[in-house]
Enzyme design. Sequence first.
Site, PDB file in Angstrom:
ATOM      1  N   ALA A 125     121.641  86.584   6.132  1.00 62.63           N
ATOM      2  CA  ALA A 125     120.738  85.698   5.413  1.00 62.63           C
ATOM      3  C   ALA A 125     121.353  85.163   4.121  1.00 62.63           C
ATOM      4  O   ALA A 125     120.653  84.912   3.153  1.00 62.63           O
ATOM      5  CB  ALA A 125     119.450  86.453   5.121  1.00 62.63           C
ATOM      6  N   ASN A 181     120.706  94.343   3.496  1.00 64.62           N
ATOM      7  CA  ASN A 181     121.825  94.065   4.402  1.00 64.62           C
ATOM      8  C   ASN A 181     122.764  93.029   3.805  1.00 64.62           C
ATOM      9  O   ASN A 181     123.979  93.063   4.011  1.00 64.62           O
ATOM     10  CB  ASN A 181     121.300  93.591   5.748  1.00 64.62           C
ATOM     11  CG  ASN A 181     120.598  94.721   6.466  1.00 64.62           C
ATOM     12  OD1 ASN A 181     121.202  95.737   6.753  1.00 64.62           O
ATOM     13  ND2 ASN A 181     119.313  94.553   6.721  1.00 64.62           N
ATOM     14  N   HIS A 211     118.640  84.360  -2.237  1.00 68.39           N
ATOM     15  CA  HIS A 211     119.854  85.138  -2.530  1.00 68.39           C
ATOM     16  C   HIS A 211     120.848  84.230  -3.247  1.00 68.39           C
ATOM     17  O   HIS A 211     121.296  83.234  -2.673  1.00 68.39           O
ATOM     18  CB  HIS A 211     120.509  85.647  -1.238  1.00 68.39           C
ATOM     19  CG  HIS A 211     119.636  86.554  -0.439  1.00 68.39           C
ATOM     20  ND1 HIS A 211     119.204  87.782  -0.900  1.00 68.39           N
ATOM     21  CD2 HIS A 211     119.121  86.425   0.795  1.00 68.39           C
ATOM     22  CE1 HIS A 211     118.459  88.356   0.026  1.00 68.39           C
ATOM     23  NE2 HIS A 211     118.393  87.546   1.063  1.00 68.39           N
TER      24      HIS A 211
HETATM   25  N1  LIG Z   1     122.343  91.203   8.263  1.00 62.86           N
HETATM   26  C1  LIG Z   1     121.271  90.596   7.750  1.00 62.86           C
HETATM   27  O1  LIG Z   1     121.360  89.703   6.899  1.00 62.86           O
HETATM   28  C2  LIG Z   1     119.911  90.995   8.227  1.00 62.86           C
HETATM   29  C3  LIG Z   1     118.807  90.172   7.968  1.00 62.86           C
HETATM   30  C4  LIG Z   1     117.576  90.550   8.447  1.00 62.86           C
HETATM   31  C5  LIG Z   1     117.413  91.766   9.125  1.00 62.86           C
HETATM   32  N2  LIG Z   1     118.495  92.570   9.311  1.00 62.86           N
HETATM   33  C6  LIG Z   1     118.363  93.864   9.986  1.00 62.86           C
HETATM   34  O2  LIG Z   1     118.411  93.679  11.390  1.00 62.86           O
HETATM   35  C7  LIG Z   1     117.634  94.719  12.027  1.00 62.86           C
HETATM   36  C8  LIG Z   1     116.655  94.074  13.019  1.00 62.86           C
HETATM   37  O3  LIG Z   1     115.755  93.224  12.310  1.00 62.86           O
HETATM   38  P1  LIG Z   1     114.437  92.648  13.022  1.00 62.86           P
HETATM   39  O4  LIG Z   1     113.788  91.724  12.075  1.00 62.86           O
HETATM   40  O5  LIG Z   1     114.767  92.169  14.398  1.00 62.86           O
HETATM   41  O6  LIG Z   1     113.554  93.985  13.120  1.00 62.86           O
HETATM   42  P2  LIG Z   1     112.282  94.260  14.028  1.00 62.86           P
HETATM   43  O7  LIG Z   1     111.525  95.341  13.339  1.00 62.86           O
HETATM   44  O8  LIG Z   1     111.580  92.994  14.373  1.00 62.86           O
HETATM   45  O9  LIG Z   1     112.910  94.858  15.405  1.00 62.86           O
HETATM   46  C9  LIG Z   1     113.667  96.024  15.462  1.00 62.86           C
HETATM   47  C10 LIG Z   1     113.566  96.593  16.897  1.00 62.86           C
HETATM   48  O10 LIG Z   1     114.524  97.647  17.028  1.00 62.86           O
HETATM   49  C11 LIG Z   1     113.886  98.795  17.606  1.00 62.86           C
HETATM   50  N3  LIG Z   1     114.564  99.987  17.091  1.00 62.86           N
HETATM   51  C12 LIG Z   1     114.581 100.447  15.800  1.00 62.86           C
HETATM   52  N4  LIG Z   1     115.305 101.572  15.716  1.00 62.86           N
HETATM   53  C13 LIG Z   1     115.784 101.823  16.963  1.00 62.86           C
HETATM   54  C14 LIG Z   1     116.619 102.835  17.500  1.00 62.86           C
HETATM   55  N5  LIG Z   1     117.096 103.833  16.743  1.00 62.86           N
HETATM   56  N6  LIG Z   1     116.927 102.779  18.816  1.00 62.86           N
HETATM   57  C15 LIG Z   1     116.449 101.776  19.597  1.00 62.86           C
HETATM   58  N7  LIG Z   1     115.643 100.788  19.145  1.00 62.86           N
HETATM   59  C16 LIG Z   1     115.317 100.822  17.844  1.00 62.86           C
HETATM   60  C17 LIG Z   1     112.428  98.698  17.197  1.00 62.86           C
HETATM   61  O11 LIG Z   1     111.599  99.412  18.120  1.00 62.86           O
HETATM   62  C18 LIG Z   1     112.190  97.193  17.221  1.00 62.86           C
HETATM   63  O12 LIG Z   1     111.757  96.738  18.503  1.00 62.86           O
HETATM   64  C19 LIG Z   1     116.954  95.499  10.903  1.00 62.86           C
HETATM   65  O13 LIG Z   1     117.661  96.697  10.615  1.00 62.86           O
HETATM   66  C20 LIG Z   1     117.038  94.572   9.710  1.00 62.86           C
HETATM   67  O14 LIG Z   1     117.066  95.251   8.465  1.00 62.86           O
HETATM   68  C21 LIG Z   1     119.731  92.194   8.900  1.00 62.86           C
END
Ligand SMILES: NC(=O)c1ccc[n+]([C@@H]2O[C@H](COP(=O)([O-])OP(=O)(O)OC[C@H]3O[C@@H](n4cnc5c(N)ncnc54)[C@H](O)[C@@H]3O)[C@@H](O)[C@H]2O)c1
Length: 260
Positions: A125, A181, A211
């Site tokens: 992001a 992140n 950001h």
């Molecule tokens: N790199 C970046 O800039 C950035 C930006 C936004 C989000 N993220 C990260 O990406 C990840 C996903 O974000 P999202 O918005 O799709 O989240 P979300 O909550 O919509 O979906 C996450 C999914 O992963 C599943 N899950 C969680 N832990 C698990 C595990 N140990 N094993 C199997 N499944 C598991 C959950 O059940 C859920 O369905 C998060 O960790 C978030 O912090 C990163």
Amino acid sequence: MLNLCVIGCGNIGRTIIRAIYEGKIDCKVSGVFDVNKDGYNVLPDEIKKQVKFFANFEEFINTDANLILEAASQQAVKAYAVPVLKHDKNLMLMSVGALVDKNLFENIKEIARAKNLKIYIPSGAVVGIDGVKAALLGGIESVTLTTRKNPKGLGITTDDEKILFDGNASDAVGKFPKNINVAATLSLAGIGFGKTKVRIIADPNVRENIHEIRIKGKFGEILTVAKNLPSPDNPKTSYLASLAAIACLKKITSEIEIGT
Ligand SMILES: NC(=O)c1ccc[n+]([C@@H]2O[C@H](COP(=O)([O-])OP(=O)(O)OC[C@H]3O[C@@H](n4cnc5c(N)ncnc54)[C@H](O)[C@@H]3O)[C@@H](O)[C@H]2O)c1
């Protein structure tokens, strides 16, 4: 052909699966693994016919996918990054904050090097990761990330602007694991978790997740600002994060790479 499987069928996972299904990336997606089936259940039936749901990681990891995208949680990175690489699959990570654990980071790099695999970390992001990577080669004096969010997005209520954190990325990742992140990606691309400065501000006057990155070095100075709107179906995740992962997949599958 790139054959992708996804850990985590949440907002980011589903957005990427839909993008592949719509033909935006020259890639196949064949399976998802999640501890909860709710996110998979809301996918359209025609996608579900092609993308198998796995509740069992052992079965999931033994498919013929050649790239696994983690879009789940930092716990998932800790539990599955090593097994994914040990099964000879490339890895793309979204929950980058998990890599503040230096042992884990060094371990996955070593396995990838030994097995000739790749670990991809999309810009997420934020904008300016290309600049920090290039600037690093000439010498960087400082990198500062200022994240400004509506108090609701930070889980607090306040009528005034409030600085919640002012320190280095290493401490920020520990204190704000769900929001940071971006700080982790910036640290890994540049001068590390200990030297990257982070400020987190709760601001009731903003709607976007903002950001701002400032980099100073021998090359001069870079200032970037990303004013992120939330994803259409998840207010907690910036839409640009999903789009950056799609762009990273496009870069892997394209014959021409633009940008660092
Ligand atoms: N790199 C970046 O800039 C950035 C930006 C936004 C989000 N993220 C990260 O990406 C990840 C996903 O974000 P999202 O918005 O799709 O989240 P979300 O909550 O919509 O979906 C996450 C999914 O992963 C599943 N899950 C969680 N832990 C698990 C595990 N140990 N094993 C199997 N499944 C598991 C959950 O059940 C859920 O369905 C998060 O960790 C978030 O912090 C990163």
